[in-house]
Write a protein that holds these residues in place. Structure first.
Motif, PDB file in Angstrom:
ATOM      1  N   TYR A 123      13.288  79.187 -32.916  1.00 23.27           N
ATOM      2  CA  TYR A 123      12.877  77.773 -32.851  1.00 23.27           C
ATOM      3  C   TYR A 123      12.675  77.193 -34.248  1.00 23.27           C
ATOM      4  CZ  TYR A 123       9.945  73.755 -31.548  1.00 23.27           C
ATOM      5  OH  TYR A 123       9.420  72.499 -31.397  1.00 23.27           O
ATOM      6  N   ARG A 163      -7.008  84.105 -39.934  1.00 29.99           N
ATOM      7  CA  ARG A 163      -6.123  83.529 -38.932  1.00 29.99           C
ATOM      8  C   ARG A 163      -7.059  83.163 -37.789  1.00 29.99           C
ATOM      9  NH1 ARG A 163      -1.310  86.372 -35.338  1.00 29.99           N
ATOM     10  NH2 ARG A 163      -0.716  84.415 -34.379  1.00 29.99           N
ATOM     11  N   VAL A 182      -7.645  88.162 -37.661  1.00 34.39           N
ATOM     12  CA  VAL A 182      -7.859  87.129 -36.642  1.00 34.39           C
ATOM     13  C   VAL A 182      -9.365  86.994 -36.432  1.00 34.39           C
ATOM     14  CG1 VAL A 182      -7.466  86.473 -34.231  1.00 34.39           C
ATOM     15  CG2 VAL A 182      -5.661  87.648 -35.512  1.00 34.39           C
ATOM     16  N   TYR A 220       0.064  83.802 -39.111  1.00 33.05           N
ATOM     17  CA  TYR A 220       0.560  85.153 -39.391  1.00 33.05           C
ATOM     18  C   TYR A 220       1.689  85.130 -40.422  1.00 33.05           C
ATOM     19  CZ  TYR A 220       2.623  89.753 -38.368  1.00 33.05           C
ATOM     20  OH  TYR A 220       3.129  91.024 -38.454  1.00 33.05           O
ATOM     21  N   THR A 221       2.606  84.158 -40.267  1.00 35.19           N
ATOM     22  CA  THR A 221       3.742  84.064 -41.205  1.00 35.19           C
ATOM     23  C   THR A 221       3.284  83.710 -42.618  1.00 35.19           C
ATOM     24  OG1 THR A 221       4.077  81.851 -40.308  1.00 35.19           O
ATOM     25  CG2 THR A 221       5.598  83.544 -39.578  1.00 35.19           C
ATOM     26  N   ASP A 256       2.530  79.433 -35.500  1.00 34.91           N
ATOM     27  CA  ASP A 256       3.327  80.546 -34.975  1.00 34.91           C
ATOM     28  C   ASP A 256       3.305  80.547 -33.454  1.00 34.91           C
ATOM     29  OD1 ASP A 256       4.018  81.438 -37.484  1.00 34.91           O
ATOM     30  OD2 ASP A 256       2.448  82.961 -37.581  1.00 34.91           O
ATOM     31  N   GLU A 257       2.115  80.332 -32.890  1.00 31.66           N
ATOM     32  CA  GLU A 257       1.994  80.315 -31.432  1.00 31.66           C
ATOM     33  C   GLU A 257       2.745  79.116 -30.850  1.00 31.66           C
ATOM     34  OE1 GLU A 257      -2.175  82.445 -32.374  1.00 31.66           O
ATOM     35  OE2 GLU A 257      -2.171  80.341 -31.810  1.00 31.66           O
ATOM     36  N   LEU A 274      -1.389  82.601 -23.236  1.00 34.10           N
ATOM     37  CA  LEU A 274      -2.313  83.138 -24.236  1.00 34.10           C
ATOM     38  C   LEU A 274      -3.464  83.760 -23.460  1.00 34.10           C
ATOM     39  CD1 LEU A 274      -2.209  80.189 -26.767  1.00 34.10           C
ATOM     40  CD2 LEU A 274      -1.477  82.527 -27.218  1.00 34.10           C
ATOM     41  N   PRO A 300      -6.868  81.817 -31.314  1.00 37.46           N
ATOM     42  CA  PRO A 300      -6.614  80.651 -30.458  1.00 37.46           C
ATOM     43  C   PRO A 300      -7.907  80.323 -29.708  1.00 37.46           C
ATOM     44  CG  PRO A 300      -4.980  82.401 -30.061  1.00 37.46           C
ATOM     45  CD  PRO A 300      -6.006  82.965 -30.981  1.00 37.46           C
ATOM     46  N   ALA A 340       3.918  85.195 -33.317  1.00 31.44           N
ATOM     47  CA  ALA A 340       2.811  84.597 -32.560  1.00 31.44           C
ATOM     48  C   ALA A 340       1.789  85.663 -32.176  1.00 31.44           C
ATOM     49  CB  ALA A 340       3.325  83.890 -31.317  1.00 31.44           C
ATOM     50  N   ALA A 366      -3.469  88.350 -27.807  1.00 26.88           N
ATOM     51  CA  ALA A 366      -2.725  88.873 -26.665  1.00 26.88           C
ATOM     52  C   ALA A 366      -1.923  87.763 -26.003  1.00 26.88           C
ATOM     53  CB  ALA A 366      -3.692  89.492 -25.668  1.00 26.88           C
ATOM     54  N   ILE A 367      -0.661  88.064 -25.736  1.00 30.72           N
ATOM     55  CA  ILE A 367       0.255  87.072 -25.167  1.00 30.72           C
ATOM     56  C   ILE A 367       1.048  87.706 -24.033  1.00 30.72           C
ATOM     57  CG2 ILE A 367       2.532  86.079 -25.713  1.00 30.72           C
ATOM     58  CD1 ILE A 367       1.355  84.888 -28.187  1.00 30.72           C
ATOM     59  N   THR A 368       1.278  86.943 -22.992  1.00 31.95           N
ATOM     60  CA  THR A 368       2.200  87.377 -21.944  1.00 31.95           C
ATOM     61  C   THR A 368       3.429  86.485 -21.962  1.00 31.95           C
ATOM     62  OG1 THR A 368       0.386  88.165 -20.561  1.00 31.95           O
ATOM     63  CG2 THR A 368       2.477  87.740 -19.461  1.00 31.95           C
ATOM     64  N   LEU A 369       4.595  87.100 -22.086  1.00 35.60           N
ATOM     65  CA  LEU A 369       5.838  86.346 -21.938  1.00 35.60           C
ATOM     66  C   LEU A 369       6.131  86.300 -20.444  1.00 35.60           C
ATOM     67  CD1 LEU A 369       7.824  87.896 -24.887  1.00 35.60           C
ATOM     68  CD2 LEU A 369       7.162  85.518 -24.679  1.00 35.60           C
ATOM     69  N   GLU A 370       6.115  85.090 -19.866  1.00 38.33           N
ATOM     70  CA  GLU A 370       6.168  84.937 -18.406  1.00 38.33           C
ATOM     71  C   GLU A 370       7.588  84.907 -17.865  1.00 38.33           C
ATOM     72  OE1 GLU A 370       3.531  84.838 -16.460  1.00 38.33           O
ATOM     73  OE2 GLU A 370       1.861  84.416 -17.833  1.00 38.33           O
ATOM     74  N   ASN A 401       5.320  77.553 -32.172  1.00 42.60           N
ATOM     75  CA  ASN A 401       6.762  77.748 -32.321  1.00 42.60           C
ATOM     76  C   ASN A 401       7.305  78.761 -31.311  1.00 42.60           C
ATOM     77  OD1 ASN A 401       6.953  75.951 -34.439  1.00 42.60           O
ATOM     78  ND2 ASN A 401       6.656  77.515 -36.000  1.00 42.60           N
ATOM     79  N   ALA A 402       6.505  79.755 -30.974  1.00 43.98           N
ATOM     80  CA  ALA A 402       6.958  80.772 -30.031  1.00 43.98           C
ATOM     81  C   ALA A 402       7.322  80.137 -28.690  1.00 43.98           C
ATOM     82  CB  ALA A 402       5.894  81.845 -29.836  1.00 43.98           C
ATOM     83  N   CYS A 403       6.539  79.156 -28.259  1.00 46.89           N
ATOM     84  CA  CYS A 403       6.805  78.552 -26.945  1.00 46.89           C
ATOM     85  C   CYS A 403       7.436  77.173 -27.069  1.00 46.89           C
ATOM     86  CB  CYS A 403       5.527  78.490 -26.107  1.00 46.89           C
ATOM     87  SG  CYS A 403       4.215  77.575 -26.895  1.00 46.89           S
ATOM     88  N   GLY A 404       7.673  76.715 -28.292  1.00 43.91           N
ATOM     89  CA  GLY A 404       8.301  75.402 -28.468  1.00 43.91           C
ATOM     90  C   GLY A 404       7.493  74.284 -27.844  1.00 43.91           C
ATOM     91  N   LEU A 405       6.177  74.323 -28.038  1.00 44.17           N
ATOM     92  CA  LEU A 405       5.277  73.351 -27.394  1.00 44.17           C
ATOM     93  C   LEU A 405       5.632  71.911 -27.759  1.00 44.17           C
ATOM     94  CD1 LEU A 405       2.533  73.227 -25.708  1.00 44.17           C
ATOM     95  CD2 LEU A 405       1.446  72.812 -27.905  1.00 44.17           C
ATOM     96  N   ASP A 423       9.844  84.225 -33.917  1.00 42.52           N
ATOM     97  CA  ASP A 423       8.726  83.317 -33.616  1.00 42.52           C
ATOM     98  C   ASP A 423       7.785  83.947 -32.601  1.00 42.52           C
ATOM     99  OD1 ASP A 423       9.643  81.359 -35.310  1.00 42.52           O
ATOM    100  OD2 ASP A 423      10.656  80.220 -33.751  1.00 42.52           O
ATOM    101  N   GLU A 424       8.361  84.572 -31.568  1.00 46.36           N
ATOM    102  CA  GLU A 424       7.540  85.209 -30.541  1.00 46.36           C
ATOM    103  C   GLU A 424       6.792  86.412 -31.127  1.00 46.36           C
ATOM    104  OE1 GLU A 424      10.944  83.542 -27.659  1.00 46.36           O
ATOM    105  OE2 GLU A 424      10.950  85.666 -28.132  1.00 46.36           O
ATOM    106  N   ILE A 460       4.753  81.058 -21.930  1.00 45.70           N
ATOM    107  CA  ILE A 460       3.856  82.042 -22.541  1.00 45.70           C
ATOM    108  C   ILE A 460       2.447  81.820 -22.031  1.00 45.70           C
ATOM    109  CG2 ILE A 460       2.617  82.333 -24.754  1.00 45.70           C
ATOM    110  CD1 ILE A 460       5.263  82.568 -26.122  1.00 45.70           C
ATOM    111  N   ARG A 486      19.151  79.680 -28.886  1.00 52.27           N
ATOM    112  CA  ARG A 486      17.936  80.462 -29.022  1.00 52.27           C
ATOM    113  C   ARG A 486      17.986  81.419 -27.831  1.00 52.27           C
ATOM    114  NH1 ARG A 486      11.582  78.642 -28.475  1.00 52.27           N
ATOM    115  NH2 ARG A 486      10.813  80.714 -28.985  1.00 52.27           N
TER     116      ARG A 486
END
Lengths: 232, 232
Positions: free
Chosen positions: B119, A160, A131, A119-120, A215-216, A195, A163, B219, B192-196, A218-222, B215-216, A193, B160
């Motif tokens: 992040y 894109r 997507v 996305y970025t 992007d995904e 998905l 996932p 994503a 679609a994402i869920t922030l838990e 980085n969002a959760c810092g996997l 970042d979130e 997070i 963060r």
């Protein structure tokens, strides 16, 4: 007679960290005489990898960009059997003349040209990237690619990637899903997070592997130690 | 006698788009004589905003960076009453001498210096940024800030921010949660994402608003039209 380079023979025979862990985990449960929890019963370990932006090219495109008959050279082997990140990369020139340099090519060549961005990257290039499932590129934007020996125009194919999870039919049977279904991937950690729309792809050639983009990730810092679970 | 600049008086009195929609939605249900679904019964609309990287500064830090007695000038009013993005920005110099320019200051001044990054900013700066609730900065890394009139050294305060929701006590009562609890934010769309682990913060000064970082937001490609729901 000179031997032809065989990428398959060069593939590492060392098992993936996740495969070793999966095997050891099951053995430990059995040795301790304790009931084996469901994830440890799965036919294969769950591997989640972050795909950085990349492209898949036809041999025709490689010829145009790197010279007729050029063969992509494997730089790093990927988890999926026979797939590799090539030494070669290209420059992508978007519709607003903005550029992404060093776009890695994944090999071997396919029968379709496709660029998978995040996305970025769309923000940086200044246009919307839809997507899509890999291969489903009707109506997607195109771009110009530049290599050391020439240009190649893609009429479409900039996506894109949704996932997704690659699955062997054995994995699909274990999880009770089929190609085209959606599953959930729960990713733990400080910024947990889920998905909710993880696309299922099934082939006898696939090893169980989830692909998310940068992007995904980085969002959760996997990280390699982040707990992940796959749910129907 | 010159009148002192009063940021509160300058705040816009135009209601937020979400507030208008929330009101209209409830009226339509009532006019049609249909039962009002739960989200429409909530005392306040759900607003989700992406926080770009920014910092909060003490007056002491502002003095050092912009000159003694300097007052931050509001550039854009934020959804939380009295909060603003200032015209002023600073340069952050990290422990490995890498730099983030144009780091926006949010006003008014606080009694704590804190920098909130994503992040990916941590990757760019070359160090790990811990996920923390705002204000909880013990043991976090520091940095040097540079302004037009001088430097200010932060011993700690680089975080963060954990994804969080600001709530009025009325909202907390409606959702059945209290400060420090975690909720889920479901974000719809193609990815679609869920922030838990959405941290609940409660104050009579707060309006209902979720803050996620860039970042979130990237994503899931969050847009104003993306459906969002808040769940316990």
């Amino acid at each position: 007679m000179p031997q032809r380079f065989n990428p398959m023979a060069a593939a590492s025979s060392v098992p993936h960290r996740a495969e070793v862990e999966h095997l050891v985990r099951r053995l430990v449960y059995e040795k301790l005489g304790r009931s084996v929890p469901k994830p440890a019963l799965a036919p294969n370990p769950l591997v989640v990898n972050i795909s950085a932006r990349h492209c898949h090219l036809t041999q025709e495109a490689v010829d145009a960009l790197f010279g007729p008959g050029h063969q992509l050279q494997p730089m790093k082997w990927l988890y999926q059997e026979g797939q590799f990140a090539a030494h070669e990369s290209v420059t992508l020139i978007g519709p607003r003349s903005r550029v992404i340099s060093n776009l890695r090519i994944l090999g071997p060549c396919r029968d379709l040209n496709q660029v998978e961005l995040a996305y970025t990257d769309g923000i940086a290039l200044g246009f919307d990237i839809p997507v899509r499932q890999s291969g489903n590129i009707d109506g997607t934007p195109g771009a110009m690619l530049m290599g050391p020996k020439g240009f190649f125009e893609m009429r479409d194919g900039i996506i894109r990637a949704a996932p997704h999870v690659h699955m062997h039919p054995d994995d699909a049977a274990f999880y009770g899903v089929k190609a085209g279904d959606f599953m959930k991937l729960k990713i733990g950690g400080d910024v947990a997070i889920t998905l909710e729309r993880l696309l299922v792809r099934v082939s006898p050639d696939f090893k169980l592997e989830v692909h998310i983009d940068t992007d995904e990730g980085n969002a959760c810092g996997l990280k390699p130690t982040t707990p992940v679970t796959l749910e129907k």
